[in-house]
Design an enzyme around this catalytic site. Structure first.
Site, PDB file in Angstrom:
ATOM      1  N   GLY A  65       0.790  -1.223   0.000  1.00 18.55           N
ATOM      2  CA  GLY A  65       0.000   0.000   0.000  1.00 18.55           C
ATOM      3  C   GLY A  65       0.823   1.273   0.000  1.00 18.55           C
TER       4      GLY A  65
ATOM      5  N   HIS B 289      11.137   0.888  -0.268  1.00 16.43           N
ATOM      6  CA  HIS B 289      10.791  -0.517  -0.011  1.00 16.43           C
ATOM      7  C   HIS B 289      11.890  -1.223   0.775  1.00 16.43           C
ATOM      8  CE1 HIS B 289       7.330  -0.224  -2.543  1.00 16.43           C
ATOM      9  NE2 HIS B 289       7.969  -0.234  -3.692  1.00 16.43           N
TER      10      HIS B 289
ATOM     11  N   ARG C  25       1.395  -5.250   5.729  1.00 22.63           N
ATOM     12  CA  ARG C  25       0.149  -5.818   5.192  1.00 22.63           C
ATOM     13  C   ARG C  25       0.232  -7.328   5.332  1.00 22.63           C
ATOM     14  NH1 ARG C  25      -2.046  -5.061  -1.094  1.00 22.63           N
ATOM     15  NH2 ARG C  25      -4.220  -5.686  -0.695  1.00 22.63           N
TER      16      ARG C  25
ATOM     17  N   SER D 254      -8.458  10.488  -0.227  1.00 25.27           N
ATOM     18  CA  SER D 254      -7.481   9.398  -0.234  1.00 25.27           C
ATOM     19  C   SER D 254      -8.120   8.014  -0.235  1.00 25.27           C
ATOM     20  CB  SER D 254      -6.556   9.527   0.988  1.00 25.27           C
ATOM     21  OG  SER D 254      -5.913  10.780   0.999  1.00 25.27           O
TER      22      SER D 254
ATOM     23  N   ALA E 203     -11.047   7.089  -4.931  1.00 26.31           N
ATOM     24  CA  ALA E 203     -10.542   8.385  -5.389  1.00 26.31           C
ATOM     25  C   ALA E 203      -9.158   8.242  -6.004  1.00 26.31           C
ATOM     26  CB  ALA E 203     -10.511   9.361  -4.214  1.00 26.31           C
TER      27      ALA E 203
ATOM     28  N   LYS F 249      -7.223  -3.378  -6.980  1.00 25.72           N
ATOM     29  CA  LYS F 249      -8.435  -3.670  -6.218  1.00 25.72           C
ATOM     30  C   LYS F 249      -8.487  -2.943  -4.885  1.00 25.72           C
ATOM     31  CE  LYS F 249     -10.260  -8.169  -7.671  1.00 25.72           C
ATOM     32  NZ  LYS F 249     -10.602  -9.531  -7.174  1.00 25.72           N
TER      33      LYS F 249
END
Length: 314
Positions: free
Chosen positions: A68, A130, A152, A248, A252, A271
């Site tokens: 994310g 990352h 996540r 956010s 959107a 998704k």
């Protein structure tokens, strides 16, 4: 008021040109035992990372791929610019400077000279990466810059990363079983998910580091934004928090995807759901992931924040 980083799309377009010349075997290179995509990362840049000098007021987001980070990148820029109360003219100048300095969307992307150019960026700089802690410049910890660690659940991260690789030009196409095996063995860009989470857990008690999960942001975005604003010292009203939250939402962000990421908008914002892993993981693969999670990060503080029993069990 959020930054419209159209130069991100330009960077991706340039990477596409470079990528077109690569064979699947050349799509990655290995640096210190970790794979990186050749079209957007360079070994020279990774070697030059130590030349980056962090500032104490830098706003840093660290997250494994497909957890994310594109979404939270937008959120952090919106929170920072709203709190700073930039005028339209100030915002235009900041955006123009980023483009002039050829800023890339991740700390480790682009050419090695970028770290010198980054010194010309005004505070507060929003920096996304990352990278795991051991790969980050030591100045981040030495200068006590604040780092927001995004996590996540591994099953959704795996599925999102699989679709991303098969729809984004920088990576070779994979069959599902092949990709599952590579992910579980850390043979994907930025290495092992499990090592990444376990490494960040070692820093979780640091007052300048806080972890937030993709799932808790999906559960209650307003509450998540307040937590982020408090951590970074953003002074925002309830109305301003609500405004950033509305702008956010995943819907959107997806609608603005072509504006922020060019033709790749739908790839970056596919998704945005929780539980999509059920569409691909077989029962045996799900159980294999359960075992790996239990062995590696289930007992850690950062692992507990993932609420694995809630999001990764049928």
């Amino acid at each position: 008021m959020s930054k419209n980083r159209k130069h991100v799309a330009e960077f991706l377009d340039n990477a596409l040109t470079d990528c077109a010349q690569l064979t699947p075997e050349e799509s990655y290179f290995s640096y210190k035992g970790v794979l990186y995509p050749t079209s957007i990362c360079k070994q020279e840049t990774l070697e030059a990372l130590e030349s980056f000098e962090a500032r104490k007021d830098d706003v840093i987001l660290a997250g494994y791929p497909k957890t994310g980070t594109n979404w939270l990148d937008h959120i952090l820029n919106s929170l920072e610019s709203t709190a700073a109360k930039y005028t339209d003219e100030q915002m235009k100048k900041r955006i123009a400077l980023e483009k002039e300095l050829e800023m890339t969307p991740r700390l480790e992307f682009g050419d090695p000279d970028k770290f010198k150019r980054m010194e010309k960026l005004p505070s507060r700089r929003v920096i996304i990466t990352h990278l795991s802690p051991h790969s980050l410049p030591k100045s981040i910890f030495r200068n006590k810059a604040k780092v927001l660690v995004l996590i996540r659940n591994p099953k959704d991260t795996l599925v999102s990363y699989f679709h991303f690789c098969n729809n984004f030009f920088c990576f070779p196409n994979y069959k599902w079983d092949e990709y599952f095996s590579d992910f579980m063995n850390g043979k994907v860009g930025w290495g092992s998910y499990f090592d990444h989470v376990a490494e960040w857990d070692k820093y979780i008690e640091d007052e300048n580091i806080v972890a937030i999960s993709y799932e808790e942001l999906k559960e209650n975005l307003n509450l998540g934004l307040k937590k982020i604003a408090k951590f970074f010292g953003f002074s925002l009203t309830e109305e301003e928090i609500q405004s950033v939250a509305e702008k956010s939402s995943f819907k959107a962000m997806k609608e603005k995807g072509s504006e922020t990421h060019g033709v790749y908008g739908d790839v970056f914002f596919r998704k945005g759901t929780v539980g999509d892993w059920k569409s691909l993981l077989s029962e045996s693969q799900s159980q294999e992931m359960d075992r790996r999670f239990e062995e590696s990060v289930a007992g850690t503080k950062i692992g507990a924040k993932l609420k694995y029993e809630v999001y990764c069990k049928v």
